[in-house]
Design a protein around this motif. Structure first.
Motif, PDB file in Angstrom:
ATOM      1  N   GLU A   1      11.536 -18.394   4.550  1.00 52.29           N
ATOM      2  CA  GLU A   1      11.861 -16.976   4.401  1.00 52.29           C
ATOM      3  C   GLU A   1      13.216 -16.670   5.027  1.00 52.29           C
ATOM      4  O   GLU A   1      13.490 -17.035   6.163  1.00 52.29           O
ATOM      5  N   MET A   2      14.044 -15.970   4.268  1.00 54.30           N
ATOM      6  CA  MET A   2      15.335 -15.528   4.780  1.00 54.30           C
ATOM      7  C   MET A   2      15.352 -14.009   4.965  1.00 54.30           C
ATOM      8  O   MET A   2      15.995 -13.494   5.880  1.00 54.30           O
ATOM      9  N   GLY A   3      14.668 -13.287   4.068  1.00 51.62           N
ATOM     10  CA  GLY A   3      14.633 -11.838   4.158  1.00 51.62           C
ATOM     11  C   GLY A   3      13.389 -11.294   3.508  1.00 51.62           C
ATOM     12  O   GLY A   3      12.708 -11.994   2.747  1.00 51.62           O
ATOM     13  N   GLN A   4      13.081 -10.041   3.802  1.00 51.42           N
ATOM     14  CA  GLN A   4      11.913  -9.403   3.207  1.00 51.42           C
ATOM     15  C   GLN A   4      12.177  -7.909   3.057  1.00 51.42           C
ATOM     16  O   GLN A   4      12.797  -7.287   3.917  1.00 51.42           O
ATOM     17  N   VAL A   5      11.731  -7.364   1.943  1.00 53.87           N
ATOM     18  CA  VAL A   5      11.867  -5.928   1.684  1.00 53.87           C
ATOM     19  C   VAL A   5      10.470  -5.315   1.593  1.00 53.87           C
ATOM     20  O   VAL A   5       9.550  -5.911   1.040  1.00 53.87           O
ATOM     21  N   PHE A   6      10.323  -4.111   2.156  1.00 57.62           N
ATOM     22  CA  PHE A   6       9.025  -3.439   2.225  1.00 57.62           C
ATOM     23  C   PHE A   6       9.125  -2.011   1.706  1.00 57.62           C
ATOM     24  O   PHE A   6      10.126  -1.323   1.956  1.00 57.62           O
ATOM     25  N   LYS A   7       8.082  -1.554   1.060  1.00 58.56           N
ATOM     26  CA  LYS A   7       7.884  -0.131   0.813  1.00 58.56           C
ATOM     27  C   LYS A   7       6.894   0.367   1.859  1.00 58.56           C
ATOM     28  O   LYS A   7       5.695   0.096   1.776  1.00 58.56           O
ATOM     29  N   LEU A   8       7.406   1.081   2.850  1.00 58.84           N
ATOM     30  CA  LEU A   8       6.550   1.538   3.949  1.00 58.84           C
ATOM     31  C   LEU A   8       5.752   2.776   3.591  1.00 58.84           C
ATOM     32  O   LEU A   8       4.752   3.090   4.250  1.00 58.84           O
ATOM     33  N   GLY A   9       6.196   3.501   2.577  1.00 57.27           N
ATOM     34  CA  GLY A   9       5.526   4.759   2.251  1.00 57.27           C
ATOM     35  C   GLY A   9       5.692   5.763   3.379  1.00 57.27           C
ATOM     36  O   GLY A   9       6.782   5.944   3.926  1.00 57.27           O
ATOM     37  N   GLN A  10       4.594   6.398   3.783  1.00 56.62           N
ATOM     38  CA  GLN A  10       4.644   7.436   4.829  1.00 56.62           C
ATOM     39  C   GLN A  10       3.938   6.993   6.107  1.00 56.62           C
ATOM     40  O   GLN A  10       3.578   7.815   6.945  1.00 56.62           O
TER      41      GLN A  10
END
Length: 579
Positions: free
Chosen positions: A408-417
């Motif tokens: 893993e080099m990077g990660q993107v997240f949808k955190l919402g609220q």
């Protein structure tokens, strides 16, 4: 730079605690030095690579519309308690107190800090969306720091956080960051893939990891060539296909199984297939005990189980706790007759439809045979908690999944609220109503990228840096510094390349030619110009790090031809292609 002035203490032998080739080569090549378990000093070569990675990441973040800030490493406990993660994050969080007995953490991540930073000041829908990032040191107290920079306790990370009025806006930024991460990896010249991933302690809904492919990668990846499905083993889904024969229910029976605790031992002792045994694993979390059931030949995916119960602190119960609270040794736990207030039973889909199976009998050296669901015990939740493996059916097209490995080099997240609600961070819409932000989070491991690149790009002699990350693009190897003709030629080439803006290292040390060649390969400098005996015929040698072929270049009429060949070499150089 002259090698005689460079602080790059290379080593012939691998460090005694070397567990990956990247750690070995980065130590031997004089890039890093270990200070304590999971804590490192970056020597000049390592820091140069670190700064090049940082520059690429920073340029792509700015290009994507992010704005850079810098937040404190020490974070007050109260904001983590408000978000609910002070206890939930687990023992990896380094906690400390100041002289006034106020609690802090050395930030393992900064979701809470960024949220409280913008709340009360980023207040209007007209100001949104915003995307803010930092490049900073993080600290996670890993129980077993290993793999050098890949699993360190102190590390450098780029973390960005976006704020939005709605999910559509969040989706748009998520895609922008997704594309920015692709550009970063392309600029680094790496083979990679983006895969569905588990959000873990960060939380949120959709998330993707960007992993580079490597034989010794820490992350197993499940992929489908037919439809393109890709996921980490923690996240991977599959099509559950369990067709069990219809058989009459037999009477449950308690049998003696002296000293038979493992699945294989029980299978052999009772002469039954492992798939006719139900593995019962007892976990303990914030709300008490959870009994997880799965077929004996399969493994439980703890990440899935944590997500189901929304508890990142969940871990296997300790034998002493099991004996104390259930009066049963841990090897004989089973669902029949298991009684404990608040205990939940979660069963994998592999158990559904299984008949006349074996479980622990909640007694020392005892098991039940012919156990059946509903008649002998009840399941609270049926859910997929299986660790998906190679050969399982793809969740999209049912073709067999394949397995590869990556880092893993990077990660993107949808955190919402998740954080805006818990920390009361709101914006005001055009009608004057207050709403919690929709948030995204985007992390990139700056320091772990160094090790990741080396794991993918190396050979038996050392590192093969891509040009975009190499500490120097060209090394001039002066074979005999005491030979005036060789020295004059090497110095002339060195000054000419420096004037042309090249990143060049002149190896002017009085070392043996063999040790100089070995150091150049170990450090991984892409292009080597050798000035040796051939200078008597006005010739120097040009060699690419990833090729065995050596080309003689005439300098009898000046250095124009050499400069042209170096330019061609830089254009042709690709460390992924070797000969």
């Amino acid at each position: 730079m002259r090698f005689s002035k460079l602080y790059a203490p290379t080593l012939k032998e691998a460090p005694s605690d070397s567990d990956l080739v990247s750690y070995e080569y980065l130590v031997r090549g004089g890039f890093i030095r270990k200070v304590a378990a999971g804590i490192f000093t970056y020597l000049p070569l390592g820091n140069t690579v670190l700064q090049k990675i940082t520059a690429i990441v920073r340029e792509e973040m700015n290009h994507a519309g992010c704005q850079e800030l810098l937040m404190p490493i020490a974070q007050p406990a109260n904001i983590w308690k408000e978000s609910g993660r002070w206890d939930d994050y687990g023992p990896e969080m380094m906690k400390l107190q100041d002289r006034h007995n106020r609690s802090f953490t050395l930030g393992p991540t900064h979701e809470e800090m960024i949220t409280v930073t913008v709340k009360n000041e980023l207040v209007s829908y007209k100001e949104l969306p915003k995307n803010l990032y930092q490049i900073n040191t993080k600290y996670r107290d890993e129980i077993r720091p290993r793999f050098g920079l890949l699993r360190a306790r102190e590390f450098i990370m780029k973390d960005a956080y976006s704020f939005h009025t709605n999910e559509a806006s969040l989706d748009e930024t998520y895609q922008q960051m997704y594309q920015a991460y692709e550009r970063i990896l392309e600029r680094m010249g790496l083979d990679y893939m983006a895969v569905e991933a588990d959000s873990g302690a960060i939380g949120g809904s959709d998330t993707h990891e960007f992993v580079i492919l490597a034989e010794n990668g820490e992350s197993p990846l499940l992929t489908c060539k037919e439809c393109g499905y890709r996921a980490t083993d923690e996240r991977a889904q599959y099509q559950a296909q369990y067709d069990y024969p219809d058989e009459a229910l037999a009477d449950i029976e308690e049998v003696s199984t002296p000293d038979q605790k493992t699945i294989d031992q029980i299978s052999t002792f009772l002469k039954v297939e492992t798939k006719k045994i139900v593995k019962s694993l007892l976990f303990k979390g914030k709300t008490g005990y959870i009994l997880a059931l799965i077929r004996g030949d399969l493994e439980i995916n703890l990440a899935k189980l944590k997500a189901i119960v929304n508890d990142q602190t969940l871990e296997l119960a300790q034998p002493d706790d099991v004996l104390k609270d259930f009066s049963t040794p841990i090897g004989f736990i089973g669902p029949v007759g298991l009684e404990k207030e608040g205990l939940k039973i979660i069963a994998d889909l592999s158990v559904k439809g299984l008949k006349n199976f074996v479980t622990g009998a909640m007694k020392w050296d005892k098991h039940f045979i012919n156990v059946n669901v509903d008649r002998d015990f009840h399941v609270g939740i049926w859910q997929d908690i299986k660790m998906v493996t190679k050969g399982d059916a793809c969740p999209n097209c049912s073709k067999p999944l394949e397995e590869t490995r990556g880092i893993e080099m990077g990660q993107v997240f949808k955190l919402g609220q998740k954080y805006s609600k818990s920390l009361d961070a709101n914006f005001t819409d055009e009608d004057g109503n207050k709403w919690p932000f929709f948030m995204g989070c985007y992390g990139w491991g700056i320091s772990r990228s160094i090790a990741g690149v080396v794991e993918q790009l190396h050979d038996e002699n050392g590192i093969l840096w891509p040009l975009s990350l190499a500490p120097y693009h060209i090394i001039i190897t002066l074979i005999n510094p005491k030979d005036e003709t060789q020295t004059q030629a090497a110095e002339a080439i060195y000054h000419l390349l420096k004037k042309a803006g090249e990143e060049v290292l002149l190896d002017d040390r009085e070392n043996s030619p063999g040790s100089k060649f070995k150091d150049a390969d170990l450090i991984g400098i892409p292009i080597r110009v050798t000035v040796g005996k051939g200078i008597q015929k006005a010739k120097v040698e040009l060699k690419l790090r990833n090729h065995s072929q050596k080309n003689e270049i005439s300098i009898s009429e000046g250095f124009d031809l050499l400069l042209q060949e170096i330019k061609k070499a830089k254009e042709a150089y690709d460390p992924r292609k070797r000969s």
